[in-house]
Design an enzyme around this catalytic site. Structure first.
Site, PDB file in Angstrom:
ATOM      1  N   LEU A 185       0.851  -0.952  -0.082  1.00  0.00           N
ATOM      2  CA  LEU A 185      -0.006   0.020  -0.070  1.00  0.00           C
ATOM      3  C   LEU A 185       0.973   1.336  -0.063  1.00  0.00           C
ATOM      4  CD1 LEU A 185      -2.695  -0.854   2.464  1.00  0.00           C
ATOM      5  CD2 LEU A 185      -2.506  -1.708   0.086  1.00  0.00           C
ATOM      6  N   GLY A 245       0.842  -5.299   1.368  1.00  0.00           N
ATOM      7  CA  GLY A 245      -0.109  -5.205   0.166  1.00  0.00           C
ATOM      8  C   GLY A 245       0.316  -5.876  -1.015  1.00  0.00           C
ATOM      9  N   ASN A 261       4.383  -7.557   6.445  1.00  0.00           N
ATOM     10  CA  ASN A 261       5.342  -6.911   7.314  1.00  0.00           C
ATOM     11  C   ASN A 261       4.877  -5.714   7.777  1.00  0.00           C
ATOM     12  OD1 ASN A 261       5.597  -5.802   4.864  1.00  0.00           O
ATOM     13  ND2 ASN A 261       7.404  -4.677   5.699  1.00  0.00           N
ATOM     14  N   GLU A 262       3.538  -5.502   7.450  1.00  0.00           N
ATOM     15  CA  GLU A 262       2.923  -4.232   7.870  1.00  0.00           C
ATOM     16  C   GLU A 262       2.638  -3.860   9.208  1.00  0.00           C
ATOM     17  OE1 GLU A 262       1.390  -6.719   6.350  1.00  0.00           O
ATOM     18  OE2 GLU A 262      -0.582  -7.152   7.589  1.00  0.00           O
TER      19      GLU A 262
HETATM   20  C1  LIG Z   1      -7.150 -12.630   0.791  1.00  0.00           C
HETATM   21  C2  LIG Z   1      -7.972 -12.538   1.858  1.00  0.00           C
HETATM   22  C3  LIG Z   1      -7.331 -11.076   2.556  1.00  0.00           C
HETATM   23  C4  LIG Z   1      -6.839 -11.333   3.990  1.00  0.00           C
HETATM   24  C5  LIG Z   1      -6.150 -10.110   4.331  1.00  0.00           C
HETATM   25  C6  LIG Z   1      -4.730 -10.151   5.033  1.00  0.00           C
HETATM   26  C7  LIG Z   1      -4.241  -8.634   5.347  1.00  0.00           C
HETATM   27  C8  LIG Z   1      -3.237  -8.019   4.619  1.00  0.00           C
HETATM   28  C9  LIG Z   1      -3.159  -6.561   4.991  1.00  0.00           C
HETATM   29  C10 LIG Z   1      -2.398  -5.816   4.004  1.00  0.00           C
HETATM   30  C11 LIG Z   1      -1.998  -4.528   4.701  1.00  0.00           C
HETATM   31  C12 LIG Z   1      -0.855  -3.722   3.755  1.00  0.00           C
HETATM   32  C13 LIG Z   1      -0.195  -2.769   4.306  1.00  0.00           C
HETATM   33  C14 LIG Z   1       0.833  -2.385   3.340  1.00  0.00           C
HETATM   34  O1  LIG Z   1       1.025  -2.471   2.214  1.00  0.00           O
HETATM   35  S1  LIG Z   1       1.891  -0.952   4.204  1.00  0.00           S
HETATM   36  C15 LIG Z   1       3.191  -0.812   3.095  1.00  0.00           C
HETATM   37  C16 LIG Z   1       4.299  -1.747   3.537  1.00  0.00           C
HETATM   38  N1  LIG Z   1       5.271  -1.447   2.533  1.00  0.00           N
HETATM   39  C17 LIG Z   1       6.674  -1.700   2.852  1.00  0.00           C
HETATM   40  O2  LIG Z   1       6.980  -1.473   4.081  1.00  0.00           O
HETATM   41  C18 LIG Z   1       7.388  -1.401   1.686  1.00  0.00           C
HETATM   42  C19 LIG Z   1       8.696  -0.692   2.266  1.00  0.00           C
HETATM   43  N2  LIG Z   1       9.554  -0.471   0.795  1.00  0.00           N
HETATM   44  C20 LIG Z   1      10.247  -1.386   0.687  1.00  0.00           C
HETATM   45  O3  LIG Z   1      10.675  -2.301   1.267  1.00  0.00           O
HETATM   46  C21 LIG Z   1      11.334  -0.825  -0.375  1.00  0.00           C
HETATM   47  O4  LIG Z   1      10.965   0.444  -0.894  1.00  0.00           O
HETATM   48  C22 LIG Z   1      11.210  -1.872  -1.605  1.00  0.00           C
HETATM   49  C23 LIG Z   1      11.869  -3.181  -1.187  1.00  0.00           C
HETATM   50  C24 LIG Z   1       9.774  -2.046  -2.009  1.00  0.00           C
HETATM   51  C25 LIG Z   1      11.991  -1.355  -2.803  1.00  0.00           C
HETATM   52  O5  LIG Z   1      13.416  -0.982  -2.312  1.00  0.00           O
HETATM   53  P1  LIG Z   1      14.152  -0.172  -3.450  1.00  0.00           P
HETATM   54  O6  LIG Z   1      15.754   0.123  -2.721  1.00  0.00           O
HETATM   55  O7  LIG Z   1      14.084  -0.779  -4.881  1.00  0.00           O
HETATM   56  O8  LIG Z   1      13.438   1.160  -3.488  1.00  0.00           O
HETATM   57  P2  LIG Z   1      13.625   2.519  -2.295  1.00  0.00           P
HETATM   58  O9  LIG Z   1      13.427   2.058  -0.905  1.00  0.00           O
HETATM   59  O10 LIG Z   1      14.816   3.301  -2.561  1.00  0.00           O
HETATM   60  O11 LIG Z   1      12.166   3.118  -2.562  1.00  0.00           O
HETATM   61  C26 LIG Z   1      11.936   3.961  -3.844  1.00  0.00           C
HETATM   62  C27 LIG Z   1      10.916   4.931  -3.446  1.00  0.00           C
HETATM   63  O12 LIG Z   1       9.829   4.349  -3.239  1.00  0.00           O
HETATM   64  C28 LIG Z   1       8.988   4.730  -1.920  1.00  0.00           C
HETATM   65  N3  LIG Z   1       8.392   3.704  -1.452  1.00  0.00           N
HETATM   66  C29 LIG Z   1       8.679   2.520  -1.028  1.00  0.00           C
HETATM   67  N4  LIG Z   1       7.766   1.688  -0.576  1.00  0.00           N
HETATM   68  C30 LIG Z   1       6.567   2.675  -0.693  1.00  0.00           C
HETATM   69  C31 LIG Z   1       5.367   2.428  -0.039  1.00  0.00           C
HETATM   70  N5  LIG Z   1       4.652   1.316   0.292  1.00  0.00           N
HETATM   71  N6  LIG Z   1       4.311   3.610  -0.181  1.00  0.00           N
HETATM   72  C32 LIG Z   1       4.901   4.882  -0.546  1.00  0.00           C
HETATM   73  N7  LIG Z   1       6.177   4.956  -1.062  1.00  0.00           N
HETATM   74  C33 LIG Z   1       7.094   3.979  -0.977  1.00  0.00           C
HETATM   75  C34 LIG Z   1      10.442   5.245  -1.155  1.00  0.00           C
HETATM   76  O13 LIG Z   1      10.232   5.981  -0.122  1.00  0.00           O
HETATM   77  C35 LIG Z   1      11.386   5.874  -2.140  1.00  0.00           C
HETATM   78  O14 LIG Z   1      10.909   7.102  -2.338  1.00  0.00           O
HETATM   79  P3  LIG Z   1      11.907   8.348  -2.416  1.00  0.00           P
HETATM   80  O15 LIG Z   1      12.673   7.884  -3.739  1.00  0.00           O
HETATM   81  O16 LIG Z   1      11.003   9.540  -2.724  1.00  0.00           O
HETATM   82  O17 LIG Z   1      12.883   8.125  -1.298  1.00  0.00           O
END
Ligand SMILES: CCCCCCCCCCC/C=C/C(=O)SCCNC(=O)CCNC(=O)[C@H](O)C(C)(C)COP(=O)(O)OP(=O)(O)OC[C@H]1O[C@@H](n2cnc3c(N)ncnc32)[C@H](O)[C@@H]1OP(=O)(O)O
Length: 179
Positions: free
Chosen positions: A99, A144, A168-169
């Protein structure tokens, strides 16, 4: 973007034993973005569509992104010739970062509610699809992104120790609403 010969009309139909969505769809009503974050290629000869996520930098699931994804799944669902859907990423190293946290950080309860409904719509659409759905996970897929792939019938992940997947959220203090 929806690339195939012949444009899909938004007709009501019943094919392959499935009822099609009504012409005016929730996601379409919400969609007011012209940017394309999803590319779809449909191969008529195999009946398989490939949906490429192309939202730089990391395919984070914003409201616009989720809306576009739902519209494309709905369109394919309505096409009686489409039997299978492969979901994959055009972004290097990342399937989806989950997300878009900027969609929930500091936003009003109403806006958060709208966003979580779109998340729910996404997984319901994929999980409830009559198509055979496959997530081709060609990069990291946290939270997500993992949810999105879990709602597909099959998952195949690129064998690379730098790619991770999982729910990991809670490490971010995010708990999914009670659905
Ligand atoms: C089927 C039945 C249903 C069951 C229900 C199950 C319940 C499920 C519930 C799900 C809830 C979900 C919640 C979420 O998804 S919260 C978000 C969690 N995501 C993360 O923690 C990801 C964090 N990001 C990373 O680990 C890395 O960015 C990644 C490995 C994805 C990529 O690494 P890389 O080194 O290639 O890139 P950067 O880290 O430099 O990132 C580049 C830029 O992108 C921005 N970024 C990264 N992730 C996010 C995000 N999630 N949202 C917004 N922006 C994001 C990051 O900040 C960098 O931005 P800048 O370049 O401006 O610094």
């Amino acid at each position: 973007m929806y690339a195939r010969s012949g444009l899909l009309s938004q007709r009501s139909c019943s094919s392959h034993g499935r009822e099609c969505a009504t012409p005016v769809l929730a996601a379409q009503r919400r969609n007011n973005s012209t940017a394309t974050k999803i590319a779809v290629e449909f191969d008529q000869s195999t009946g398989v569509a490939v949906m490429r996520l192309q939202g730089p930098p990391v395919n984070s699931l914003s409201l616009d992104f989720l809306t576009e994804l739902c519209i494309n799944v709905e369109k394919l669902e309505m096409d009686k010739n489409c039997r299978g859907l492969i979901l994959t990423s055009s972004q290097p190293k990342v399937f989806s970062a989950g997300l878009d946290i900027m969609e929930i950080y500091g936003k009003s309860p109403e806006r958060c509610g709208e966003f979580w409904r779109a998340v729910q719509e996404m997984w319901l659409k994929l999980y409830g699809s009559s198509m055979v759905t496959i997530a081709a996970i060609n990069g990291s897929s946290p939270a997500g992104g993992c949810l999105m792939s879990m709602t597909c019938d099959y998952r195949i992940m690129a064998d690379n120790p730098r790619y991770s997947i999982g729910l990991n959220e809670t490490q971010l203090g995010i708990v999914a609403p009670f659905w």
